[in-house]
Design a protein around this motif. Structure first.
Motif, PDB file in Angstrom:
ATOM      1  N   ALA A 176       0.994  -0.734   0.007  1.00  0.00           N
ATOM      2  CA  ALA A 176       0.145  -0.206  -0.068  1.00  0.00           C
ATOM      3  C   ALA A 176       0.942   1.169  -0.524  1.00  0.00           C
ATOM      4  N   ASN A 177       1.976   1.589   0.740  1.00  0.00           N
ATOM      5  CA  ASN A 177       2.808   2.280   0.816  1.00  0.00           C
ATOM      6  C   ASN A 177       3.470   2.763  -0.409  1.00  0.00           C
ATOM      7  N   TYR A 178       3.587   1.214  -0.936  1.00  0.00           N
ATOM      8  CA  TYR A 178       4.004   1.618  -2.750  1.00  0.00           C
ATOM      9  C   TYR A 178       3.130   2.213  -3.796  1.00  0.00           C
ATOM     10  N   ILE A 179       2.387   1.741  -3.729  1.00  0.00           N
ATOM     11  CA  ILE A 179       1.050   1.988  -4.745  1.00  0.00           C
ATOM     12  C   ILE A 179       1.291   3.495  -4.122  1.00  0.00           C
ATOM     13  N   ILE A 180       0.748   4.397  -2.445  1.00  0.00           N
ATOM     14  CA  ILE A 180       0.170   5.583  -2.895  1.00  0.00           C
ATOM     15  C   ILE A 180       1.242   6.031  -3.139  1.00  0.00           C
ATOM     16  N   SER A 181       2.962   5.860  -3.346  1.00  0.00           N
ATOM     17  CA  SER A 181       3.880   6.374  -3.513  1.00  0.00           C
ATOM     18  C   SER A 181       3.738   7.049  -5.232  1.00  0.00           C
ATOM     19  N   LEU A 182       2.654   5.876  -5.818  1.00  0.00           N
ATOM     20  CA  LEU A 182       3.615   6.417  -6.968  1.00  0.00           C
ATOM     21  C   LEU A 182       1.961   7.770  -8.233  1.00  0.00           C
ATOM     22  N   GLY A 183       1.273   7.637  -7.225  1.00  0.00           N
ATOM     23  CA  GLY A 183       0.116   8.965  -7.027  1.00  0.00           C
ATOM     24  C   GLY A 183      -1.041   8.886  -6.524  1.00  0.00           C
ATOM     25  N   ASN A 184      -1.384  10.402  -6.383  1.00  0.00           N
ATOM     26  CA  ASN A 184      -2.870  10.438  -5.350  1.00  0.00           C
ATOM     27  C   ASN A 184      -3.904  10.085  -6.050  1.00  0.00           C
ATOM     28  N   LYS A 185      -4.453   9.581  -6.876  1.00  0.00           N
ATOM     29  CA  LYS A 185      -5.588   9.363  -7.388  1.00  0.00           C
ATOM     30  C   LYS A 185      -5.417   7.804  -8.263  1.00  0.00           C
TER      31      LYS A 185
END
Length: 486
Positions: free
Chosen positions: A327-336
């Motif tokens: 989850a940390n990796y995914i939200i580091s890619l973008g905010n939407k």
């Protein structure tokens, strides 16, 4: 307002552990007594013709059903099927145990039961269950002013004063303990054949930022831009402007799953050897009619049972840790972050109809229950949504049936239905892995969340295809899941 939880180990004495165990058991008995009282009212309520008629009139349309739901809720209140009615019921039970369980903690027990009924009422549950011995392993309060409280790094509750361990060298824990406390929860965990006790403090506000102690850099941050995720029962495909990935969910639990299977076979052999009279000649369990089958447990069986319990705990901890990292990796890619709306509960159910394949053999009715239980994709989505909430964002669900990401072709705007076995798309010689392409399309959803933005797809495709090929090269030659097909 957002909340966050930090768990601290309790520094317990033996007599304090005995008192806590006693209180967990009292909490369980209160819960079961409450189930007993409320089930009588519930059964009387569902017998009434008016209630059953109103349920049959529901259409699924929120606007049309508004008045019907109002009448249904009125009937439920008449029969005492509301959270506040449960609080009144538990008040009569709690006064007998006031030396051990305070009123706020008793109300939270009632609220826990109400949540089970809430699921039952709205189609997410089949039955309200009693809690077996040692099944209730957490008790919580409603505030830090009374009941379960934290005072000067000490847990204070009805005569108990137990210090908890804070690592002040840990920047995250040090910053967290400075925040205002919402309420507290005492948790009991069975770790390595022994109960260990923890306090989970629910703090107000957003969690502190984690910092690398060596470099002083922020560990986790939120990116900027669109991210599409196509989540399955055991894999997840991710597409963003900076990275494309297809990963197995919680891949480190498979080794534990193999250990569980071996242990379950040992337990089955032990149970059969100890209880030969409970089995038929063909190995099936004898039906005793209305009588309860009595099972004797050998010392070896109890030992295996405890080992299995430890494996389940390890599996749950590893799964949650891997989901938090992902989850940390995914939200580091973008905010939407966009995802298709999934009905995981529906995927768990067995097929109703008995069907045969082309060879005349019966098709299996089993679906994805075991895979969903092991990989817990719904938990990952909940964690992503929680972490996005700290930054004022949320996980955006697109309309699965309108968008049809697995069928769409953005080159010509057509929809082609594909079988589950077809893992690759071929667009005039351009081969793209099916799940990764779905994640790319989800990333480029229109504002209506029902159709795809063709201009965005065309603009971003070249960069996506380059990142897609890099991911395919990374996975080539490795042992991957059959659903990844690389």
């Amino acid at each position: 307002m957002a909340n966050f939880i930090v768990e601290f180990p309790l520094k317990t004495e033996k007599y304090q552990e005995d008192i806590l165990d006693k209180r967990f058991e009292i909490g369980r008995q209160i819960y079961n007594s409450l189930v007993n009282v409320t089930q009588k009212r519930y059964k009387e309520m569902i017998k009434t013709k008016k209630y059953r008629t109103l349920l049959s009139l529901l259409t699924g349309n929120k606007k049309c059903d508004k008045e019907i739901w109002k009448q249904i809720n009125d009937i439920r209140k008449q029969y005492g099927m509301s959270e506040y009615s449960f609080h009144e019921d538990v008040k009569q039970m709690q006064k007998h145990f006031k030396d051990n369980i305070d009123s706020f903690t008793a109300q939270k027990i009632a609220t826990t039961l109400w949540k089970s009924y809430d699921k039952l009422f709205y189609g997410n549950g089949n039955k309200v269950y009693y809690k077996k011995y040692s099944e209730l392993n957490s008790l919580e309060g409603k505030s830090n002013k009374t009941g379960i409280r934290i005072i000067n790094d000490t847990l204070v509750w009805n005569g108990l004063e137990i210090p908890f361990i804070i690592d002040y060298d840990n920047y995250y824990e040090y910053q967290a303990i400075q925040c205002d406390i919402c309420y507290n929860r005492i948790v009991r965990k069975y770790v390595r054949n022994k109960y260990k006790y923890y306090v989970q403090i629910v703090f107000k506000g957003n969690p502190p930022v984690k910092v690398d102690t060596e470099t002083g850099e922020i560990k986790h941050y939120i990116g900027n831009g669109d991210v599409g995720i196509d989540i399955g029962t055991s894999t997840i495909a991710i597409s963003s402007k900076s990275d494309v990935k297809i990963l197995e969910l919680a891949d480190r639990i498979q080794n534990i799953e193999n250990q569980k299977q071996k242990l379950l076979r040992k337990m089955d052999r032990s149970r059969r050897a100890t209880n030969p009279d409970n089995y038929n000649e063909n190995g099936t369990v004898k039906k005793q009619g209305n009588k309860k089958v009595i099972w004797n447990k050998s010392k070896h069986y109890i030992k295996y049972q405890n080992e299995l319990r430890e494996l389940y705990r390890k599996q749950a901890d590893i799964r949650k840790y891997q989901h938090e990292c992902l989850a940390n990796y995914i939200i580091s890619l973008g905010n939407k972050v966009y995802v298709e709306k999934m009905n995981f509960a529906g995927l768990q159910k067995r097929a109703k109809n008995t069907e045969k394949n082309d060879k005349g053999k019966f098709k299996r009715k089993k679906r994805f229950g075991k895979s969903l239980a092991n990989k817990a994709p719904a938990m990952l989505l909940t964690i992503i949504d929680r972490k996005l909430g700290y930054y004022g964002e949320k996980l955006i669900e697109i309309n699965t049936f309108e968008a049809k990401a697995s069928q769409f072709n953005h080159f010509d705007g057509t929809y082609i239905k594909k079988s589950l076995s077809q893992r690759w798309n071929d667009f005039n010689g351009i081969k793209i892995q099916r799940d990764i392409y779905s994640a790319f399309l989800i990333m480029n959803i229109s504002d209506d969340l029902k159709s795809f933005d063709i201009d965005k797809c065309n603009e971003r495709f070249e960069n996506f295809y380059l990142l897609h090929n890099l991911e395919v090269n990374r996975l080539t030659g490795k042992k991957n899941l059959s659903s990844i097909a690389i």
